[in-house]
Design an enzyme around this catalytic site. Structure first.
Site, mmCIF file in Angstrom:
data_model
loop_
_atom_site.group_PDB
_atom_site.id
_atom_site.type_symbol
_atom_site.label_atom_id
_atom_site.label_comp_id
_atom_site.label_asym_id
_atom_site.label_seq_id
_atom_site.Cartn_x
_atom_site.Cartn_y
_atom_site.Cartn_z
ATOM 1 N N LYS A 39 0.837 -1.205 0.000
ATOM 2 C CA LYS A 39 0.000 0.000 0.000
ATOM 3 C C LYS A 39 0.871 1.254 0.000
ATOM 4 C CE LYS A 39 -0.116 -0.411 5.015
ATOM 5 N NZ LYS A 39 -0.842 -0.986 6.147
ATOM 6 N N TYR A 249 16.456 31.029 4.448
ATOM 7 C CA TYR A 249 15.357 31.756 5.079
ATOM 8 C C TYR A 249 15.657 32.018 6.551
ATOM 9 C CZ TYR A 249 12.226 31.125 1.094
ATOM 10 O OH TYR A 249 11.640 31.183 -0.140
HETATM 11 C C1 LIG Z 1 0.004 -1.840 6.799
HETATM 12 C C2 LIG Z 1 -0.494 -3.138 7.260
HETATM 13 C C3 LIG Z 1 0.392 -4.216 7.443
HETATM 14 C C4 LIG Z 1 1.890 -4.074 7.395
HETATM 15 O O1 LIG Z 1 2.351 -3.526 8.616
HETATM 16 P P1 LIG Z 1 3.896 -3.208 8.921
HETATM 17 O O2 LIG Z 1 3.887 -2.698 10.305
HETATM 18 O O3 LIG Z 1 4.339 -2.184 7.942
HETATM 19 O O4 LIG Z 1 4.636 -4.490 8.765
HETATM 20 C C5 LIG Z 1 -0.172 -5.450 7.727
HETATM 21 N N1 LIG Z 1 -1.520 -5.607 7.858
HETATM 22 C C6 LIG Z 1 -2.381 -4.584 7.716
HETATM 23 C C7 LIG Z 1 -3.829 -4.818 7.887
HETATM 24 C C8 LIG Z 1 -1.907 -3.312 7.433
HETATM 25 O O5 LIG Z 1 -2.761 -2.298 7.314
#
Ligand SMILES: *Cc1c(COP(=O)(O)O)cnc(C)c1O
Length: 349
Positions: A39, A249
């Site tokens: 994601k 800045y």
């Molecule tokens: C993002 C997510 C993961 C991965 O988690 P990490 O802490 O990055 O390993 C696994 N399961 C779900 C449902 C998530 O939303």
């Protein structure tokens, strides 16, 4: 046809390290398979490239959050290996899932009704065992509608796996009840940090994200997980300062001697935030450390080239961006350090 200009900033990506990290997690997962959360554009590193490398490495389960993240992946990985964590919000999400073969993750009785109304089909189910975010509640796991579903993966998500918290055991116990109540092909609980908890936390499939991209949410991983990405940017100008000249800045820095400085084409609009201003952020090139001078601006950062006289406009500098130390120095989480890297970086497809 004239070639379009190429970006003056890029993300270096170590595909070998990405594959290595997946193997590390797969090993720690024991008899369970390891999947991958890709994601948020593969945590900022580029989802298409991450998916291609991870698929080649052996990964067969991929997780995205939004339906809009699916399309760029369809020609890279098998759509049947993709789960959409947010689940179907409207009927057209269900239509899209059926047309492509992607699995929706059903997070509520309303989403289950929506999926069944359109004819059902292979899906995943998320149950909330204590993070209180999305997912069916524990009170809903015996709802008879669950029996009508063709559930591939039944999962829950840990809230505090990066700590030795009693919440982990509590969620594991609830996960046991979930497994009793909901019939599925496979069960899954652990994210990257959860993999370190071992044992029953591993279930049939683990869902690492952060660790694949070089993050180590627990010290157990720090020794084996390798850095995957690094921001790099070109110098666009150099200039000579005299004692008394200030930089950037609000003139937060004033030269106490004559010095040569360079301007790097990367700023806070690229996710190189103002927390990397003077005294905190630095770059390196050819083995030399190159400190930031003054405030990071939107598109530029000034650096001290005193010890790098050979560098000039057009040369590339790499930001010092080791995730654990960058997190300690900035106060940003390793997740944020990865996902905030902006759209102007050249990423491999
Ligand atoms: C993002 C997510 C993961 C991965 O988690 P990490 O802490 O990055 O390993 C696994 N399961 C779900 C449902 C998530 O939303």
């Amino acid at each position: 046809m004239i070639q379009p200009p190429t970006p003056a900033l890029r993300l270096s990506l170590d595909e070998g390290a990405l594959a290595h990290n997946w193997h590390v997690i797969a090993q720690l997962s024991g008899a369970a398979q390891a999947g991958a959360a890709i994601k948020a554009d593969g945590y900022g590193i580029g989802a298409r490239r991450a998916a291609r490398v991870l698929r080649k490495t052996g990964c067969r389960d991929f997780f995205i959050a939004h339906w809009s993240e699916a399309q760029p992946l369809l020609d890279v990985i098998d759509p049947a290996s993709i789960s959409v964590l947010h689940g179907p919000m409207i009927d057209t999400d269900c239509d899209y899932a059926r047309a492509t073969g992607i699995k929706p993750v059903l997070n509520s009785l309303a989403q289950i009704d929506r999926w069944l109304a359109g004819g059902g089909g292979r899906c995943d189910v998320m149950v909330d065992s204590g993070i209180n975010r999305i997912g069916l509640s524990m009170a809903e796991i015996s709802d008879p509608r669950l029996g009508q579903l063709d559930v591939d993966l039944c999962m829950s998500h840990l809230a505090s796996a990066d700590e030795d918290s009693p919440q982990n055991a509590l969620q594991l116990a609830r996960f046991g009840a979930i497994r009793q109540a909901i019939k599925a092909q496979r069960y899954s609980l652990a994210n990257s940090a959860g993999v370190c908890l071992g044992g029953d936390y591993l279930a049939d499939l683990t869902r690492p994200g952060l660790a694949l991209y070089g993050g180590s949410p627990r010290v157990e991983l720090a020794g084996s997980i390798r850095q995957v990405v690094g921001p790099e940017a070109q110098l666009i100008q150099t200039r000579q300062l005299q004692a008394g000249d200030s930089v950037g800045y609000n003139a937060t820095i004033t030269a106490t001697r004559a010095m040569r400085v360079g301007v790097v084409s990367m700023g806070y609009a690229d996710g190189w935030l103002r927390c990397w201003s003077s005294g905190v952020g630095s770059f390196h090139a050819d083995g030399s450390d190159i400190p930031v001078l003054g405030r990071v601006s939107m598109d530029m950062t000034v650096v001290d080239l005193t010890h790098c006289n050979h560098l000039g406009a057009g040369d590339w500098l790499a930001a010092n961006y080791d995730l654990r130390s960058a997190s300690a120095a900035s106060g940003l989480s390793q997740y944020e350090l990865l996902t905030l890297l902006g759209a102007r970086f050249l990423r491999g497809d």
